[in-house]
Structure formats: structure tokens, C-alpha cells
Design an enzyme around this catalytic site. Structure first.
Site, mmCIF file in Angstrom:
data_model
loop_
_atom_site.group_PDB
_atom_site.id
_atom_site.type_symbol
_atom_site.label_atom_id
_atom_site.label_comp_id
_atom_site.label_asym_id
_atom_site.label_seq_id
_atom_site.Cartn_x
_atom_site.Cartn_y
_atom_site.Cartn_z
ATOM 1 C CG ASN A 225 -1.775 1.214 1.334
ATOM 2 O OD1 ASN A 225 -1.871 1.975 0.382
ATOM 3 N ND2 ASN A 225 -2.404 1.404 2.477
ATOM 4 C CE LYS B 124 -0.087 3.446 4.663
ATOM 5 N NZ LYS B 124 -0.148 3.635 6.097
ATOM 6 C CG HIS C 95 -5.959 2.004 4.976
ATOM 7 N ND1 HIS C 95 -5.535 2.916 5.913
ATOM 8 C CD2 HIS C 95 -4.946 1.118 4.823
ATOM 9 C CE1 HIS C 95 -4.300 2.596 6.300
ATOM 10 N NE2 HIS C 95 -3.917 1.508 5.649
ATOM 11 C CD GLU D 214 -3.145 5.537 6.533
ATOM 12 O OE1 GLU D 214 -3.149 5.601 5.299
ATOM 13 O OE2 GLU D 214 -2.215 5.014 7.188
ATOM 14 C CD GLU E 247 -3.888 -2.506 7.241
ATOM 15 O OE1 GLU E 247 -2.788 -2.792 6.761
ATOM 16 O OE2 GLU E 247 -4.469 -1.444 7.020
ATOM 17 N N GLY F 28 2.107 2.127 10.833
ATOM 18 C CA GLY F 28 3.055 3.230 10.692
ATOM 19 C C GLY F 28 3.727 3.629 11.994
ATOM 20 C CB SER G 174 4.943 -2.013 12.032
ATOM 21 O OG SER G 174 4.466 -0.702 12.291
HETATM 22 C C1 PEP Z 1 -1.021 0.145 6.114
HETATM 23 O O1 PEP Z 1 -1.132 1.334 5.960
HETATM 24 O O2 PEP Z 1 -1.849 -0.595 5.572
HETATM 25 C C2 PEP Z 1 0.076 -0.353 6.929
HETATM 26 C C3 PEP Z 1 -0.020 -1.537 7.446
HETATM 27 O O3 PEP Z 1 1.127 0.500 7.121
HETATM 28 P P1 PEP Z 1 2.545 0.129 7.815
HETATM 29 O O4 PEP Z 1 3.015 -1.148 7.182
HETATM 30 O O5 PEP Z 1 3.430 1.289 7.469
HETATM 31 O O6 PEP Z 1 2.294 -0.023 9.271
#
Ligand code: PEP
Length: 253
Positions: free
Chosen positions: A9, A11, A97, A99, A169, A175, A215
Site C-alpha cells: 500500500n 498510500k 483502510h 486512514e 490492521e 506506521g 509495521s
Molecule cells: C497500512 O497502511 O496498511 C500499513 C499496514 O502500514 P505500515 O506497514 O506502514 O504499518
């Protein structure tokens, strides 16, 4: 078949040129994927065609959009429809997601409409769910995440729910560099599979890929993906680095 999936992803990151270089770097590694594995790149809308060309027709590599509008078409300046995404040869779309839930106020009800329109246009939704830190600390994460699935997915008939990829998630791990332990991921994934099984039966639940996101990196992917109910990952930060994301693809079981 239940697929093991490494989904990047990006983003709102990378210029067009940087995106091309990154895809070239990963595709040049010639990582062969057996039929039960997939690598998916969720890139910004303006890069979908370029990304599609970069993966050419390499087996089990696919492109995803990061969002779609919940309506078919119309006067919604700046929005992108499921039909448009499908029309440029893309097969997947991330829906819900955290976000988008947080910054664009996307509700479970809206997301159920996005899921419908995606399926209507033969896009596979990668449906994201996950709890915030306060919810985890209150011990209510299981019922909260199950509620997200029920509210946005459980109106679907069995043959359609089987087309969904679920991405768990935990928001506190996105992040932040803080990863859920592989046991925490396994516990939630097993719980979500049991919730799906209760609604649709075990054979249906067993076909659904449930990805972990939060992460994931080259150094922890093998351990997390080795859990029996973890079918790969949705990866933000580490997907912007070719070596890292290649290691994550190679970690699929
Ligand atoms: C994501 O945004 O879907 C995600 C898991 O980000 P990160 O791997 O940076 O934690």
C-alpha cells in the site's frame, strides 16, 4: 483456493518516476509465485496504468487501487469509480483502510456500499478492519472488529463473501513501528475466521485470505506469516523499499 498475499500500500507516496523505479527494481528480482501466492501493488490512481504495464502478465502479480467511490458514476468531482478502475485492467481495490475511516469519515455503512459496487464491477475488495489502542486496552477488540465485518460484509451471499480479501490492521500498529505479536495476530485472525464460519460455514471461512497489516517488515514477515490463520500482509512503509518488499513477498508460505 485461499491465497497467501503480499499487498503493498503505497498510500500518497512516491512520484511517478520513483514508482516506476521501485516497480522495476522489484519485478527485476524475478520472484516466481506459485499459484497459491500473490503480490499486489496498491498504487495511487494516476499510476495504475503504468503499474499494470510494469507487471505485464507476470503470473500472480496484480495491481490494486487504494479506494473507490460508492456510486456508479455522476457529478462527484475528483472521485474515481469502481467501473473506471476496472476499465484500466485493475483487479483489486482497498476498501475501508483506517486512514480513510479516520480522515474521510468512512463509516461501516458507506463501506458496505463500496464493497457492493466493487463486486458489481468484478473488483476484489481488500477490506480493512482493526481496532484503535483504547479499544484494545478496554479488551473489546474482538467484538469491535467482528462488528466491522458484520456491518460491512455480512449482507453478502456466500459466493460473494468468498471474493473478499480481509486485512486485519490494528490501528496502533500502523506506521508506528509497533507490530502486533505473531500470537496477537493469530488470535485475532482465528477469531475473525470463526465469526465468518458462524455466519457462512467453515468451508467458506477457510477459503478467505486474512492478511495482517501493521509495521510488517522484511525482518518480521516470516514469523508473522507462519501463523496458521495469517495469509500474508498488507504493507505500508516497508513496501516503499524494493529490498524490503521483495523479502516480504519471499516470506509468503
Ligand atoms: C497500512 O497502511 O496498511 C500499513 C499496514 O502500514 P505500515 O506497514 O506502514 O504499518
Amino acid at each position: 483456493m485461499r491465497h497467501q498475499i503480499a499487498a503493498a500500500n503505497w498510500k500518497m507516496n512516491l512520484t511517478y518516476k520513483q514508482g516506476k523505479i521501485l516497480l522495476d527494481e522489484i519485478m527485476n528480482k524475478q520472484i516466481a509465485l506459485e499459484p497459491h501466492k500473490k503480490a499486489i501493488f496498491a498504487v495511487p490512481f494516476p499510476y495504475l496504468r503504468m503499474a499494470k504495464k510494469k507487471i505485464k502478465d507476470r503470473e500472480n502479480y496484480s495491481i490494486a487501487a487504494q479506494n473507490c467511490h460508492h456510486l456508479k458514476s455522476g457529478a462527484y468531482t475528483g472521485e474515481v469509480s469502481a467501473e473506471m478502475i476496472k476499465s484500466v485492467g485493475v483487479g483489486f481495490v482497498i476498501i475501508g483502510h483506517s486512514e480513510r475511516r479516520q480522515y474521510f469519515n468512512e463509516t461501516d455503512a458507506l463501506l458496505s456500499e463500496k464493497v457492493n459496487i466493487a463486486i458489481d464491477h468484478h473488483l476484489t475488495p481488500i477490506f480493512c478492519c482493526g481496532e484503535s489502542l483504547p479499544i484494545r486496552e478496554s479488551g473489546k477488540e474482538n467484538e469491535f472488529v467482528a462488528g466491522q465485518l458484520k456491518n460491512s460484509l455480512f449482507h453478502l451471499p456466500a459466493e460473494q463473501i468468498q471474493k473478499i480479501v480481509v486485512a486485519y490492521e490494528p490501528i496502533w500498529a500502523i506506521g508506528t513501528g509497533k507490530t502486533a505479536s505473531s500470537q496477537q495476530a493469530q488470535d485475532m485472525h482465528a477469531w475473525l475466521r470463526s465469526v465468518i464460519a458462524k455466519q457462512y460455514g467453515q468451508p467458506v471461512a477457510d477459503t478467505i485470505s486474512i492478511l495482517y497489516g501493521g509495521s510488517v517488515k522484511g525482518s518480521n514477515a516470516v514469523e508473522i506469516f507462519s501463523q496458521p490463520d495469517v495469509d500474508g500482509g498488507l504493507v505500508g512503509g516497508a513496501s516503499l523499499n524494493g529490498e524490503e518488499f521483495a523479502a516480504i513477498i519471499r516470506a509468503l508460505k
